[in-house]
Design an enzyme around this catalytic site. Structure first.
Site, PDB file in Angstrom:
ATOM      1  N   ASP A  88       0.812  -1.218   0.000  1.00  0.00           N
ATOM      2  CA  ASP A  88       0.000   0.000   0.000  1.00  0.00           C
ATOM      3  C   ASP A  88       0.849   1.274   0.000  1.00  0.00           C
ATOM      4  O   ASP A  88       1.949   1.296   0.558  1.00  0.00           O
ATOM      5  CB  ASP A  88      -0.898  -0.017   1.245  1.00  0.00           C
ATOM      6  CG  ASP A  88      -2.064   0.940   1.110  1.00  0.00           C
ATOM      7  OD1 ASP A  88      -2.318   1.429   0.001  1.00  0.00           O
ATOM      8  OD2 ASP A  88      -2.711   1.206   2.133  1.00  0.00           O
TER       9      ASP A  88
ATOM     10  N   HIS B 274       2.784   2.920  -8.949  1.00  0.00           N
ATOM     11  CA  HIS B 274       2.602   1.465  -9.098  1.00  0.00           C
ATOM     12  C   HIS B 274       3.834   0.827  -9.748  1.00  0.00           C
ATOM     13  O   HIS B 274       4.237  -0.274  -9.393  1.00  0.00           O
ATOM     14  CB  HIS B 274       1.342   1.160  -9.901  1.00  0.00           C
ATOM     15  CG  HIS B 274       0.087   1.569  -9.190  1.00  0.00           C
ATOM     16  ND1 HIS B 274      -0.159   1.236  -7.877  1.00  0.00           N
ATOM     17  CD2 HIS B 274      -0.968   2.322  -9.595  1.00  0.00           C
ATOM     18  CE1 HIS B 274      -1.331   1.740  -7.510  1.00  0.00           C
ATOM     19  NE2 HIS B 274      -1.836   2.412  -8.529  1.00  0.00           N
TER      20      HIS B 274
ATOM     21  N   LEU C  43      11.614 -20.165  -3.023  1.00  0.00           N
ATOM     22  CA  LEU C  43      10.528 -19.305  -2.532  1.00  0.00           C
ATOM     23  C   LEU C  43       9.252 -19.473  -3.358  1.00  0.00           C
ATOM     24  O   LEU C  43       9.294 -19.444  -4.586  1.00  0.00           O
ATOM     25  CB  LEU C  43      10.985 -17.836  -2.597  1.00  0.00           C
ATOM     26  CG  LEU C  43       9.939 -16.788  -2.195  1.00  0.00           C
ATOM     27  CD1 LEU C  43       9.611 -16.873  -0.710  1.00  0.00           C
ATOM     28  CD2 LEU C  43      10.427 -15.379  -2.543  1.00  0.00           C
TER      29      LEU C  43
END
Ligand code: FPP
Length: 248
Positions: free
Chosen positions: A28, A45, A139
């Site tokens: 955020d 973004h 991962l």
């Protein structure tokens, strides 16, 4: 296998032997990061997607097992069309790049969310990353796209109701584990640590079911400003806590 038990980044030490198994992040603050610089929100973004790459690389290097990020919620469709398009472009770029690099980097990728609203092109690329994920063991990155925690639980309830109507299960068979198996996160352990940057103190429909016993780390720092040091701070804060899961 890590030779050093501690990982120090700019004075913040974390204990590599006691990492959380699963970290989830609400990325955020991209919009505010951009507007405070007089830039369009879409630039925020883009910067946020660079931060995501940097953080995922770092967490892969220190041996984290699962990373989940909130990239696009079921509510984000209400944003201006240019902003939605820009986020979708960034996701496509990342997934295309992943097709080239994920086997080398030993990362697997999974989408959590309703893919039916995504473009056929993006869904095709996602299919390719799913196939490549079968070859990797490092991962595991989960990217939440068109994801909402309530919608996820409603979807699971519908699947179980259909199974009950067909006589495949009895209503009394429904328990935590049966419902968990119908969530997008089936097979993925619950998050141990949820990080929310940008000063907001809410969960915003993210991993509602899975966060039952998660630890939270909130910070005022905006997502594009995140780096290895801030991630270490979050992990260190987690490592100092005493998780009791309702016990004493
Ligand atoms: C929240 O910040 C962020 C989003 C809704 C989009 C997150 C998307 C990316 C970081 C890019 C693509 C992701 C990947 C994994 C490549 P906000 O826009 O709500 O910020 P604000 O609260 O400051 O307005």
């Amino acid at each position: 296998m890590h030779l050093f038990r501690k990982k120090n980044v700019a004075g913040v030490d974390v204990d590599l032997a006691h990492l959380p198994s699963h970290i989830a992040i609400i990325m955020d603050g991209n919009g505010r990061w951009a507007t405070s610089r007089g830039l369009p929100r879409t630039v925020g973004h883009r910067e946020g997607s660079e931060t995501f790459r940097r953080v995922a690389t770092y967490l892969n290097n220190i041996g984290l097992k699962h990373l989940t990020v909130y990239a696009f919620s079921t509510e984000n469709w209400s944003r201006p069309v240019e902003e939605v398009d820009a986020i979708m472009r960034l996701l496509k770029e990342y997934f295309l790049e992943a097709c080239e690099k994920m086997v080398r980097d030993n990362i697997s990728l999974k989408i959590l969310g309703d893919q039916s609203a995504l473009s056929p092109e993006l869904r095709e690329i996602i299919k390719r990353t799913d196939e490549l994920s079968l070859q990797t063991s490092g991962l595991k990155v989960n990217v939440c796209i068109n994801y909402g925690g309530r919608a996820e639980i409603v979807n699971a309830a519908r699947i179980l109701a259909e199974k009950a109507v067909l006589g495949e299960i009895k209503p009394e068979d429904i328990d935590v584990s049966l419902l968990s198996e119908e969530l997008y996160t089936a097979g993925i352990p619950d998050p141990d640590l949820i990080i929310r940057p940008s000063g907001e103190l809410r969960i915003s429909n993210f991993l509602l079911w899975q966060s039952a016993y998660a630890e939270f780390y909130f910070t005022d720092m905006l997502w594009p400003d995140f780096d290895e040091k801030e991630i270490n701070r979050a992990i260190l804060s987690y490592q100092k806590r005493n998780r009791r899961y309702g016990g004493i």
